[in-house]
Design a protein around this motif. Sequence first.
Motif, PDB file in Angstrom:
ATOM      1  N   ARG A  72       0.862  -1.184   0.000  1.00 35.31           N
ATOM      2  CA  ARG A  72       0.000   0.000   0.000  1.00 35.31           C
ATOM      3  C   ARG A  72       0.899   1.234   0.000  1.00 35.31           C
ATOM      4  O   ARG A  72       1.440   1.635   1.018  1.00 35.31           O
ATOM      5  N   ASP A  73       1.085   1.796  -1.179  1.00 36.45           N
ATOM      6  CA  ASP A  73       1.870   3.012  -1.364  1.00 36.45           C
ATOM      7  C   ASP A  73       1.357   3.644  -2.660  1.00 36.45           C
ATOM      8  O   ASP A  73       1.797   3.292  -3.763  1.00 36.45           O
ATOM      9  N   ALA A  74       0.408   4.561  -2.524  1.00 39.27           N
ATOM     10  CA  ALA A  74      -0.281   5.131  -3.687  1.00 39.27           C
ATOM     11  C   ALA A  74       0.659   5.868  -4.634  1.00 39.27           C
ATOM     12  O   ALA A  74       0.392   5.954  -5.835  1.00 39.27           O
ATOM     13  N   GLU A  75       1.748   6.372  -4.110  1.00 41.84           N
ATOM     14  CA  GLU A  75       2.686   7.097  -4.968  1.00 41.84           C
ATOM     15  C   GLU A  75       3.523   6.144  -5.822  1.00 41.84           C
ATOM     16  O   GLU A  75       3.788   6.405  -6.988  1.00 41.84           O
ATOM     17  N   ARG A  76       3.931   5.045  -5.220  1.00 45.63           N
ATOM     18  CA  ARG A  76       4.836   4.123  -5.903  1.00 45.63           C
ATOM     19  C   ARG A  76       4.109   3.016  -6.667  1.00 45.63           C
ATOM     20  O   ARG A  76       4.603   2.557  -7.696  1.00 45.63           O
ATOM     21  N   TYR A  77       2.972   2.554  -6.154  1.00 47.18           N
ATOM     22  CA  TYR A  77       2.259   1.424  -6.766  1.00 47.18           C
ATOM     23  C   TYR A  77       0.818   1.829  -7.056  1.00 47.18           C
ATOM     24  O   TYR A  77      -0.082   1.605  -6.267  1.00 47.18           O
ATOM     25  N   ASN A  78       0.649   2.442  -8.206  1.00 47.26           N
ATOM     26  CA  ASN A  78      -0.667   2.910  -8.630  1.00 47.26           C
ATOM     27  C   ASN A  78      -0.943   2.396 -10.035  1.00 47.26           C
ATOM     28  O   ASN A  78      -0.124   1.672 -10.616  1.00 47.26           O
ATOM     29  N   ALA A  79      -2.090   2.749 -10.588  1.00 46.59           N
ATOM     30  CA  ALA A  79      -2.481   2.241 -11.912  1.00 46.59           C
ATOM     31  C   ALA A  79      -1.442   2.567 -12.979  1.00 46.59           C
ATOM     32  O   ALA A  79      -1.195   1.769 -13.888  1.00 46.59           O
ATOM     33  N   GLU A  80      -0.800   3.728 -12.855  1.00 44.60           N
ATOM     34  CA  GLU A  80       0.202   4.107 -13.859  1.00 44.60           C
ATOM     35  C   GLU A  80       1.480   3.285 -13.723  1.00 44.60           C
ATOM     36  O   GLU A  80       1.978   2.724 -14.699  1.00 44.60           O
ATOM     37  N   THR A  81       2.012   3.189 -12.508  1.00 40.99           N
ATOM     38  CA  THR A  81       3.278   2.466 -12.333  1.00 40.99           C
ATOM     39  C   THR A  81       3.102   0.963 -12.525  1.00 40.99           C
ATOM     40  O   THR A  81       4.002   0.297 -13.038  1.00 40.99           O
ATOM     41  N   LEU A  82       1.952   0.442 -12.133  1.00 38.48           N
ATOM     42  CA  LEU A  82       1.731  -1.000 -12.287  1.00 38.48           C
ATOM     43  C   LEU A  82       1.442  -1.393 -13.732  1.00 38.48           C
ATOM     44  O   LEU A  82       1.362  -2.575 -14.047  1.00 38.48           O
ATOM     45  N   SER A  83       1.314  -0.400 -14.605  1.00 35.66           N
ATOM     46  CA  SER A  83       1.166  -0.712 -16.033  1.00 35.66           C
ATOM     47  C   SER A  83       2.528  -0.869 -16.707  1.00 35.66           C
ATOM     48  O   SER A  83       2.604  -1.142 -17.901  1.00 35.66           O
ATOM     49  N   ARG A  84       3.608  -0.717 -15.925  1.00 36.04           N
ATOM     50  CA  ARG A  84       4.977  -0.856 -16.446  1.00 36.04           C
ATOM     51  C   ARG A  84       5.735  -1.937 -15.688  1.00 36.04           C
ATOM     52  O   ARG A  84       6.822  -1.726 -15.179  1.00 36.04           O
ATOM     53  N   CYS A  85       5.181  -3.120 -15.628  1.00 32.95           N
ATOM     54  CA  CYS A  85       5.812  -4.227 -14.902  1.00 32.95           C
ATOM     55  C   CYS A  85       6.445  -5.216 -15.873  1.00 32.95           C
ATOM     56  O   CYS A  85       6.007  -5.344 -17.019  1.00 32.95           O
ATOM     57  N   THR A  86       7.444  -5.915 -15.386  1.00 30.40           N
ATOM     58  CA  THR A  86       8.015  -7.036 -16.129  1.00 30.40           C
ATOM     59  C   THR A  86       7.973  -8.263 -15.225  1.00 30.40           C
ATOM     60  O   THR A  86       7.987  -8.150 -14.004  1.00 30.40           O
ATOM     61  N   LEU A  87       7.899  -9.432 -15.852  1.00 30.85           N
ATOM     62  CA  LEU A  87       7.811 -10.704 -15.138  1.00 30.85           C
ATOM     63  C   LEU A  87       8.944 -11.624 -15.560  1.00 30.85           C
ATOM     64  O   LEU A  87       9.342 -11.619 -16.729  1.00 30.85           O
ATOM     65  N   GLU A  88       9.412 -12.419 -14.616  1.00 30.48           N
ATOM     66  CA  GLU A  88      10.453 -13.411 -14.914  1.00 30.48           C
ATOM     67  C   GLU A  88      10.156 -14.674 -14.120  1.00 30.48           C
ATOM     68  O   GLU A  88      10.051 -14.632 -12.900  1.00 30.48           O
ATOM     69  N   GLY A 113       8.307  -8.684 -22.352  1.00 26.11           N
ATOM     70  CA  GLY A 113       7.622  -7.419 -22.580  1.00 26.11           C
ATOM     71  C   GLY A 113       7.108  -6.798 -21.291  1.00 26.11           C
ATOM     72  O   GLY A 113       7.391  -7.249 -20.198  1.00 26.11           O
ATOM     73  N   VAL A 114       6.309  -5.755 -21.471  1.00 22.98           N
ATOM     74  CA  VAL A 114       5.764  -4.995 -20.352  1.00 22.98           C
ATOM     75  C   VAL A 114       4.345  -5.470 -20.074  1.00 22.98           C
ATOM     76  O   VAL A 114       3.561  -5.691 -20.994  1.00 22.98           O
TER      77      VAL A 114
END
Length: 144
Positions: A72-88, A113-114
Amino acid sequence: MVKKLLYSCLALVLLAGCQQLVLPQDDKACDLRALTVRVHYDAADPSLADEFDALSGGVDPDTGEATFSFPRDAERYNAETLSRCTLEATIPSTASLVVYDADGQVKAGGLGGVWNLANQAVAFDVVAANGDRRHYDFFFRMRR
C-alpha cells in the motif's frame, strides 16, 4: 598384410557403430520455482524498479491459483506504475512456458515485454519435457 589391416579397421568401425545409444529420459518436472515481478515506477528511468517475489503470497497446490498484493503506497504502486511491470519465471531447465492472454489464447513472446498488473491476472502453463503440464493463475492486486 595391408588388406588385413584395412579389414580389421573396417570391422572396428562397424562394431563401434553398434553400441547402444543412451538417451536421457524425458523429465517430468513442471514446477514453478520463482516468479519475479519488477515494477518500473519511474517512466523517465525504466532501470529504476522494485522487485517482488510473487510466490510470497502462496500458490494453491491443487488449482495453481495465487494472489499477490502490491504494498500500500499510492505514490509508488498505482495504476500508472503498475502498467509498467516485467515478469520473470524460474522453471526447470527441461521445461517450457506457455503464456495465455485474457481470451485464453497462447501469447507469443511468453512473459517477455511490459505487463499491466494493476488488478490483472496472468495465466500460464509450465510444460515438462515429457508433456506433463501444470497450470498457474496469478492475480495481482493493487491496494487502495
